[in-house]
Design an enzyme around this catalytic site. Structure first.
Site, PDB file in Angstrom:
ATOM      1  N   GLU A  23      -4.210  92.715  -0.196  1.00  0.00           N
ATOM      2  CA  GLU A  23      -2.944  92.007  -0.364  1.00  0.00           C
ATOM      3  C   GLU A  23      -2.214  91.838   0.966  1.00  0.00           C
ATOM      4  O   GLU A  23      -1.419  90.924   1.136  1.00  0.00           O
ATOM      5  CB  GLU A  23      -2.046  92.767  -1.357  1.00  0.00           C
ATOM      6  CG  GLU A  23      -1.636  91.898  -2.519  1.00  0.00           C
ATOM      7  CD  GLU A  23      -0.891  92.656  -3.595  1.00  0.00           C
ATOM      8  OE1 GLU A  23      -1.309  92.525  -4.753  1.00  0.00           O
ATOM      9  OE2 GLU A  23       0.088  93.365  -3.319  1.00  0.00           O
ATOM     10  N   HIS A  48     -27.757 102.711  -6.015  1.00  0.00           N
ATOM     11  CA  HIS A  48     -28.737 102.237  -7.000  1.00  0.00           C
ATOM     12  C   HIS A  48     -28.272 100.954  -7.672  1.00  0.00           C
ATOM     13  O   HIS A  48     -28.823 100.547  -8.691  1.00  0.00           O
ATOM     14  CB  HIS A  48     -29.007 103.350  -8.019  1.00  0.00           C
ATOM     15  CG  HIS A  48     -29.573 104.567  -7.357  1.00  0.00           C
ATOM     16  ND1 HIS A  48     -30.922 104.858  -7.345  1.00  0.00           N
ATOM     17  CD2 HIS A  48     -28.965 105.532  -6.621  1.00  0.00           C
ATOM     18  CE1 HIS A  48     -31.122 105.966  -6.647  1.00  0.00           C
ATOM     19  NE2 HIS A  48     -29.949 106.404  -6.197  1.00  0.00           N
ATOM     20  N   LYS A  59       0.762  83.654 -11.786  1.00  0.00           N
ATOM     21  CA  LYS A  59       1.906  83.904 -12.672  1.00  0.00           C
ATOM     22  C   LYS A  59       2.534  82.589 -13.105  1.00  0.00           C
ATOM     23  O   LYS A  59       2.868  82.407 -14.268  1.00  0.00           O
ATOM     24  CB  LYS A  59       2.957  84.757 -11.955  1.00  0.00           C
ATOM     25  CG  LYS A  59       2.517  86.185 -11.702  1.00  0.00           C
ATOM     26  CD  LYS A  59       3.659  86.984 -11.127  1.00  0.00           C
ATOM     27  CE  LYS A  59       3.172  88.293 -10.569  1.00  0.00           C
ATOM     28  NZ  LYS A  59       4.166  88.945  -9.724  1.00  0.00           N
TER      29      LYS A  59
END
Ligand code: PA5
Length: 431
Positions: free
Chosen positions: A285, A306, A420
């Site tokens: 961010e 793995h 948003k």
């Protein structure tokens, strides 16, 4: 005494490459320090280990004692910087199976970090017959995910205990003055803690945002702050030659310029999983903007050797790896010899599991470096409050310097608003 040490010997370049950044780093150092007291600059975290609010700190400890005495479950409602720091510290410093273990501190559970109905219904199922306290954490006080979760769990508490007793069980951490959550807390009379104006969400773990949940989990928050203070003093040297925190910021930027635009933070300790999540948010961010930035990724080794190991070894060569090495494990196991040796494992008999883990780490670092993945090692003396406090401050400061070197503002997050806007439009929210 410092508990955090860095090794850049496998990063793939020389001291003179680092020192080319000396003046630029000195300038950033001076600017950060000059602006540190300016309320508008989001630099409150820089001197927080020295100047944190002692009165609120005592109130946090008192609230934690009350919560420990009256609840079996402590529910932290928050998203992003409003929960990752607390979870990172709690999971790195408590028993791996803390929530399954009998403790004299409450189970710590989290909500408000997703919008899944399954998650919330399953959570209600689990905590329905337990004594519960809630800490809702939101700096803006308007974030959708925690606001919805709080609406649901406030009603849950009110139905369970009645409105008055529910008030005793709700703790709010938010802005000093503004936001819907602050209005609601004042109206209802909930105990409230403050996120300082000049501390952004992802830099807020050492404020009440992180400290209340961390204290409820039985972790010594004085020692955590002491560790951060040790780091604040240690990394306050403007000279790049002696400042490992600034060197980490510089090395990342050199690697980025050399087309290594993905940093993988690798740990060999499952307790560090959420620390990696916190780090990913801090760096992602802070730096990912204006079409720039290193993409922060995380792996839990040896588990992910793995699954992701193949890509890291032989996939696109745009990666570098930062490994967290913990020198002293909290406990260890010596592997016993077996007379029949049918599993063929006697070659590790007499060795400790930590020794084997370290050899896996050393072998992996060697393989990745040889495969073209530059490597940085961050060694922690052990997992304790002081070390984690130091590491938090180390990463925060390095992130601020690194973002400045990259030429972005590491303290805003304009891109987070985009989803948003669309979501609110689709939900018919009136502005
Ligand atoms: O770092 C940040 O500012 C964000 O990640 C916020 O922590 C996150 O979006 C939650 O915001 P708020 O605390 O306002 O609910």
């Amino acid at each position: 005494m410092s508990n955090v040490k860095l090794d850049f010997s496998n990063a793939g370049f020389q001291e003179k490459n680092i020192m080319e950044y000396k003046e630029q780093v000195e300038k950033i150092h001076n600017e950060l320090n000059e602006k540190a007291d300016d309320e508008k600059e989001f630099l409150g975290w820089l001197k927080l280990p020295t100047y944190y609010d002692r009165v609120e700190f005592i109130r946090i400890k008192k609230a934690a004692e009350k919560i420990k005495a009256n609840s079996q479950v402590f529910l932290c409602i928050g998203i992003g910087g409003s929960y990752l720091g607390a979870r990172a510290v709690i999971e790195s410093l408590t028993h791996t199976f803390y929530n399954y273990k009998k403790n004299d501190t409450p189970q710590i559970l989290y909500a408000g970090n997703n919008l899944s109905p399954n998650y919330i219904n399953d959570l209600i199922d689990i905590i329905g017959d337990k004594d519960v306290c809630i800490n809702v954490i939101s700096k803006s006080g308007t974030t959708t995910e925690p606001a919805i979760a709080f609406r649901i769990f406030r009603e849950f508490l009110e139905n369970k205990y009645g409105i008055e007793e529910a008030k005793n069980r709700i703790y709010v951490t938010t802005d000093r003055k503004k936001g819907a959550l602050k209005t609601l807390a004042d109206e209802e009379g909930y105990e409230t803690f403050v996120i300082p104006d000049n501390v952004g969400g992802r830099y807020s773990v050492l404020t009440a945002v992180g400290l209340l949940p961390i204290a409820v989990a039985g972790i010594d928050i004085d020692k955590l702050m002491l560790g951060a203070k040790i780091a604040q003093d240690k990394y306050n040297d403007s000279n790049l030659k002696y400042n490992e925190c600034y060197r980490y910021a510089v090395v990342r930027n050199i690697l980025y310029k050399n087309r290594k635009n993905i940093e993988i933070l690798a740990n060999y300790e499952p307790k560090m999983h959420y620390f990696t999540e916190w780090w990913k948010q801090l760096y992602g961010e802070s730096e990912g903007k204006e079409t720039k930035g290193i993409f922060p990724a995380g792996v839990d080794f040896t588990t992910d050797l793995h699954s992701m190991g193949q890509y890291i070894q032989e996939g696109r060569r745009n990666l570098f790896e930062t490994v967290i090495r913990i020198e002293e494990p909290k406990s260890d196991i010596t592997i016993k010899p077996d007379e029949d040796n049918l599993d063929g494992m006697n070659f590790v008999a007499g060795k400790t599991l930590d020794f084997v883990n370290k050899k896996a780490m050393e072998g992996t670092v060697e393989a990745h470096v040889n495969g073209g993945v530059p490597n940085i090692i961050i060694s922690l003396a052990k997992l304790d409050e002081e070390t984690i406090g130091e590491l938090i401050y180390f990463f925060e400061l390095a992130c601020a310097v690194s973002g400045n070197l990259l030429g972005v503002n590491p303290f805003n997050q304009p891109g987070v608003e985009e989803y948003k806007k669309n979501m609110f439009r689709l939900l018919g929210k009136k502005s």
